[in-house]
Design an enzyme around this catalytic site. Structure first.
Site, PDB file in Angstrom:
ATOM      1  N   GLY A  98       0.755  -1.203  -0.177  1.00  0.00           N
ATOM      2  CA  GLY A  98      -0.064   0.091  -0.221  1.00  0.00           C
ATOM      3  C   GLY A  98       0.907   1.327   0.007  1.00  0.00           C
ATOM      4  N   ASN A  99       0.020   2.409   0.434  1.00  0.00           N
ATOM      5  CA  ASN A  99       1.212   4.054   0.617  1.00  0.00           C
ATOM      6  C   ASN A  99       0.367   4.565   1.579  1.00  0.00           C
ATOM      7  OD1 ASN A  99      -0.533   5.815  -0.496  1.00  0.00           O
ATOM      8  ND2 ASN A  99      -0.923   4.430  -1.884  1.00  0.00           N
ATOM      9  N   TYR A 100       0.947   5.684   1.313  1.00  0.00           N
ATOM     10  CA  TYR A 100       0.737   6.580   3.349  1.00  0.00           C
ATOM     11  C   TYR A 100      -0.956   7.712   2.849  1.00  0.00           C
ATOM     12  CZ  TYR A 100       5.162   4.774   4.908  1.00  0.00           C
ATOM     13  OH  TYR A 100       6.443   4.685   5.275  1.00  0.00           O
ATOM     14  N   SER A 101      -1.630   7.104   1.371  1.00  0.00           N
ATOM     15  CA  SER A 101      -1.744   7.709   0.772  1.00  0.00           C
ATOM     16  C   SER A 101      -3.520   8.117   2.040  1.00  0.00           C
ATOM     17  CB  SER A 101      -2.666   7.958  -0.125  1.00  0.00           C
ATOM     18  OG  SER A 101      -4.046   8.401  -0.692  1.00  0.00           O
ATOM     19  N   ALA A 127      -3.750   8.150  -4.709  1.00  0.00           N
ATOM     20  CA  ALA A 127      -2.496   7.019  -5.105  1.00  0.00           C
ATOM     21  C   ALA A 127      -2.371   5.607  -5.086  1.00  0.00           C
ATOM     22  CB  ALA A 127      -1.933   7.593  -3.386  1.00  0.00           C
TER      23      ALA A 127
END
Ligand code: PMT
Length: 404
Positions: A214-217, A284
């Site tokens: 995943g990512n930090y969005s 993102a």
């Protein structure tokens, strides 16, 4: 906007007044609203009455002031539900830390809060307190919560929360509060009848039943855009990756569709896109996903673990390819180096009408923050903006969209 525009003519405003020394300034707000042709109904908290008398307020508004659930005169019930339907806007000025906390948590122990909870119209909040109370994490968290509900926070200065506190706490001047209401109404109908698709948040790409890439969005930027477009009258389809449960939208013009992976986001966007006037791709999206998803939780071994990744569909590029005359496609570029070169390349490759560049090099910009610092780049121009709250950044982006 010139004085002559008079966006407040005929507007019905519920003015909530709470127990702050700044309550006397409510009289100036009322005078300015009425001068511009607005109708004002005051709802005051019990402690608000310690600072300003209902007689003054009812003389200024030519209406009885509402404070209790029942009229003291004849015992009739004051309907907060009717007030919520009557108003074109609710303004709470001054708003104390206590009222802000109650609003954020639905503590409906006075007429002002019940009116707020029933309100169908946009809500504007002008905080008033000393700097320590204002700077306290609980006040800042409550303001963020209210902002995430689509409420407008009116503060002195550029409207950031927490990141810059000088001069904060004190209530914004009455003329600036009224100017913000005017500005809101001047933008209100500008996207009426338009359909806008917005992607927000991260995507999760499953590795096994318990793990993902995943990512930090956080979804904050995308939600701010959805609120801004909805406030201007657009019908918004908000395609949202997995964001925290506290990220809520309450605007009736916003239809939210939750997805998890890039593939799901792609399929949802492809379905919606042909009937959209404008699309803003703020999510993102993971560029890669595991080639295979393990059906059972993968067990730890002492060997290195290699996960083979396959490219995900590029949603932006796919929409850019099928973009029709009259459709507007806006993308984001989140960069860490050679920002403009990369943004320019994405603008062309994905057939965007313009791209919003944000860089992780800028403090307060990008993932998870309540602020962002952007540059809008199109084929023939480039505009840099200072650090602002994401709600304000969304206004700049939607203003640019409207110019096309
Ligand atoms: O959600 P927040 O915490 O508020 O953070 C906001 C944000 C930093 C996520 C936001 O401002 C932002 O920059 N979003 C785009 C992030 C990104 O993935 O940028 P990119 O440069 O990798 O992608 C370029 C564009 O193509 C973006 O519009 C992206 O949505 C789109 N894209 C990317 C990959 C892909 N497979 N499909 C896409 O549509």
């Amino acid at each position: 906007m010139g004085d002559g525009d008079n966006m407040l003519q005929g507007k019905k405003i519920v003015l909530g007044i709470t127990g702050s020394i700044a309550a006397y300034k409510s009289c100036l707000i009322i005078r300015q609203l009425i001068k511009r042709g607005a109708e004002v109904q005051v709802v005051i908290t019990p402690s608000g009455k310690e600072f300003i008398t209902p007689i003054t307020l009812s003389a200024l508004t030519s209406k009885p002031v509402i404070s209790d659930f029942f009229s003291q005169r004849d015992g009739t019930w004051h309907s907060h539900v009717d007030l919520g339907l009557w108003a074109d806007a609710m303004l709470i000025a001054p708003a104390t830390a206590s009222t802000i906390g109650k609003m954020a948590h639905g503590v409906a122990d006075n007429m002002l809060i019940t009116t707020y909870l029933s309100m169908k119209a946009p809500v504007f909040i002008a905080p008033a307190m000393d700097l320590d109370m204002y700077a306290h994490p609980s006040t800042q968290q409550n303001l963020r919560t209210l902002q995430s509900y689509g409420n407008h926070i009116i503060e002195p200065g550029t409207g950031f929360l927490a990141s810059k506190l000088e001069g904060k706490g004190r209530m914004e001047e009455p003329e600036n509060i009224v100017a913000q209401l005017e500005q809101f109404f001047s933008r209100q109908e500008t996207l009426k009848g338009r359909k806008v698709l917005i992607t927000a948040g991260p995507t999760y790409e499953k590795i096994d039943p318990v793990r993902f890439i995943g990512n930090y969005s956080s979804g904050k930027m995308g939600f701010a855009l959805a609120n801004e477009c909805a406030n201007r009258g657009a019908q918004v389809e908000l395609v949202c990756g997995p964001v925290s449960a506290s990220m809520q939208v309450v605007h009736p013009n916003i239809h939210r569709l939750n997805v998890e992976s890039a593939q799901e986001m792609y399929e949802t966007c492809m379905k919606l896109y042909p009937s959209m006037h404008s699309t803003i791709l703020c999510a993102a999206v993971a560029d890669y996903a595991p080639e295979r998803v393990a059906t059972q939780k993968m067990k730890r071994t002492d060997e290195d673990l290699v996960i083979r990744l396959k490219p995900n569909p590029d949603i932006a590029a796919s929409l850019g390819k099928i973009k029709k005359e009259g459709q507007i496609l806006v993308g984001f570029a989140l960069e860490t180096n050679d920002e403009e070169v990369h943004a320019q390349a994405k603008l062309r490759k994905k057939n965007f009408d313009f791209i919003v560049l944000n860089s992780l090099k800028d403090e307060g910009a990008g993932f998870r923050t309540d602020t962002n610092k952007i540059t809008i780049i199109s084929a023939d121009e480039k505009k840099e903006f200072p650090l602002k709250s994401k709600a304000e950044v969304a206004k700049d982006i939607v203003d640019q969209l409207e110019r096309l």
